[in-house]
Design an enzyme around this catalytic site. Structure first.
Site, PDB file in Angstrom:
ATOM      1  N   HIS A  58     -55.864 -13.455  71.787  1.00  0.00           N
ATOM      2  CA  HIS A  58     -57.241 -13.101  72.143  1.00  0.00           C
ATOM      3  C   HIS A  58     -58.179 -13.318  70.959  1.00  0.00           C
ATOM      4  O   HIS A  58     -59.348 -13.657  71.145  1.00  0.00           O
ATOM      5  CB  HIS A  58     -57.310 -11.645  72.633  1.00  0.00           C
ATOM      6  CG  HIS A  58     -56.667 -11.470  73.980  1.00  0.00           C
ATOM      7  ND1 HIS A  58     -57.294 -10.900  75.051  1.00  0.00           N
ATOM      8  CD2 HIS A  58     -55.435 -11.832  74.431  1.00  0.00           C
ATOM      9  CE1 HIS A  58     -56.491 -10.898  76.103  1.00  0.00           C
ATOM     10  NE2 HIS A  58     -55.345 -11.451  75.743  1.00  0.00           N
TER      11      HIS A  58
ATOM     12  N   ASP B 233     -64.072  -8.810  74.833  1.00  0.00           N
ATOM     13  CA  ASP B 233     -62.886  -9.323  75.523  1.00  0.00           C
ATOM     14  C   ASP B 233     -62.781  -8.643  76.892  1.00  0.00           C
ATOM     15  O   ASP B 233     -62.807  -7.406  76.978  1.00  0.00           O
ATOM     16  CB  ASP B 233     -61.678  -8.964  74.642  1.00  0.00           C
ATOM     17  CG  ASP B 233     -60.414  -9.654  75.060  1.00  0.00           C
ATOM     18  OD1 ASP B 233     -60.250  -9.929  76.259  1.00  0.00           O
ATOM     19  OD2 ASP B 233     -59.569  -9.894  74.168  1.00  0.00           O
TER      20      ASP B 233
END
Ligand code: UDP
Length: 446
Positions: A20, A107
């Site tokens: 990520h 995110d």
């Protein structure tokens, strides 16, 4: 590149794991290269080995008293609590008058930041580190609203290929294993409704039908592929690596070893930063690689090493090299590498596509089965191994799949397709490409 006059400050908040961090760091670089001030927000646990800033991107790290729990599931809850306590203070600290903080790019696996951002007077942009297809599947299968039958038959969803059980994200059938994670993943529809922007690390051409469909529902923006620029458009000079590795790569050993192999002769094997194979699967993989008769470079993280069979280790130097972490982009682009034996993490998938490397797909969990479906059936840049009834992929299957990609006619077709997708993905991020335009549009609206 033209600098924008708008002196905006963007906070970027990735979930702090490698798969990520990498795409969100790359997106940050794209923003920073256009004159926007970017601060990457992370936690002390991961930032202790990071620089305080790299390039023009600053790093702001949140202190915490206790370490994050090891399980992904529990660590999400832990992170949410920490953010609720700390984000306000960070925004206040960074809000100097010259570059006021305007947006939080967060995110999409973290659900709460959109509310926090709005409470703090910021816009919120959800960044999806997965494919659009994944989001579309979750969108249709939200347990609260879904009417899609999950009785083991083939699933038909708008604009997606027919999906068998083995092609669906693992959380659909294994929700009990990761309750918080599953709840959070299925609540991603919150972002669609609340976020001011919806960014996807993909590009229009890779998932055209599903992107077109999702756009009829929500104003999604593709901004990928987020691969370092020197492998694509080359507009960010010297941008050859992501730059924030949580693992220490054995770079010199890998490149030296690859340099001494013949062109296209090596199988590169890696399962990303999280996947953990069972002992029996590890043994089958080890002997499958050995008996394929190709040289192989295998990344086995330190936490997995104890599963390697002793007898295999005695023979290893004849055919292979095992390292705990490698510079994956340098490896994929190396002329000795003939195929990528992969777990099909979304970054690894995009990297192989963008570097034109054919794949053997051995998905493990999460979005990987769906990515494998696209690799084998939609883009046709790889083949997928078949597991036995016990869920284990045996050594013969592993060896024969490698041979199919490395030496048979099918392998040539896969390679040609891989090169085609490489060109198409590059065009998206080139100046004026679909993703490039979306980034420009975002910046001009700050
Ligand atoms: N990676 C790397 N070296 C390795 C293995 C992986 O640099 O030895 C990088 C890889 O290039 C990718 C990321 O780690 O950018 C892994 O992300 P992915 O989505 O493929 O898998 P995850 O770790 O999230 O399962």
């Amino acid at each position: 590149m033209e600098e924008i006059t708008n002196k905006a400050h963007v906070l970027v908040l990735p979930y702090p794991i490698q798969g990520h961090i990498n795409p969100m760091v790359q997106f940050s670089k794209r923003l920073a290269s256009r004159g926007v001030k970017v601060t990457l927000v992370t936690i002390d646990y991961v930032s202790k080995n990071m620089p305080k800033e790299f390039g023009s991107i600053k790093i702001e790290s949140i202190p915490h008293d206790d370490d994050p729990p090891q399980s992904v599931d529990k660590s999400l809850e832990w992170l949410l609590a920490l953010l609720s306590k700390s984000l306000g203070a960070i925004v206040e600290k960074l809000s100097d008058s010259e570059y006021p903080v305007k947006v939080l790019v967060y995110d999409s696996i973290i659900p709460r930041p959109i509310d926090l951002a709005h409470q703090l007077g910021l816009k919120g942009a959800a960044f999806f580190t997965q494919s659009c297809s994944l989001s579309a599947i979750y969108y249709h299968m939200d347990p609260e609203t879904s009417k899609v039958p999950l009785d083991g038959s083939v699933v038909t969803l708008p604009s997606l290929p027919l999906l068998e059980k083995e092609d669906l994200p693992s959380f659909i059938y294994e929700s009990d294993l990761y309750p918080s994670l599953t709840r959070i993943i299925f609540s991603q529809n919150i972002h669609f409704k609340k976020a001011d922007w919806l960014f996807f690390n993909t590009c229009d051409v890779l998932e055209k039908e599903v992107i077109d469909w999702l756009r009829t529902q929500y104003p999604i923006k593709t901004v990928g592929p987020t691969i370092p620029s020197m492998y694509l458009d080359k507009r960010l000079k010297e941008d050859k690596e992501y730059g924030l590795s949580l693992f220490k790569p054995n770079s010199e050993t890998c490149v030296k070893w690859l340099d001494s192999r013949e062109i296209g002769s090596v199988v590169y094997v890696a399962f990303g930063s999280l996947a953990s194979l069972g002992e029996q699967q590890m043994e089958e993989l080890a002997w499958g690689l050995m008996t394929s008769n190709f040289h192989f470079l295998w990344v086995v993280r330190t936490s997995e090493e104890n599963k390697l069979p002793n007898e295999f280790m005695l023979k290893l130097s004849e055919r292979g090299l095992i390292v705990n972490w490698c510079p994956q982009l340098d490896v994929l682009v190396h002329q000795s590498v003939g195929c990528f034996f992969t777990h099909c993490g979304w970054n690894s998938t995009l990297e192989a596509l963008c570097l034109g490397v054919p794949m053997v797909a051995m998905p493990q969990w999460s979005d990987q089965p769906t990515n494998a479906k696209f690799i084998s059936d939609v883009w046709q840049t790889g083949i997928r191994v078949k597991a036995g009834e016990d869920g284990v992929v045996n050594r013969d299957e592993i060896a024969s799949s490698i041979r199919e990609v490395m030496e048979e006619e099918k392998g040539i077709m896969l390679k040609e397709n891989a090169i085609k997708w490489k060109q198409l993905a590059k065009a998206a991020i080139d100046e004026g490409g679909s993703s490039d335009k979306n980034i420009e549009e975002f910046l001009s609206n700050l």
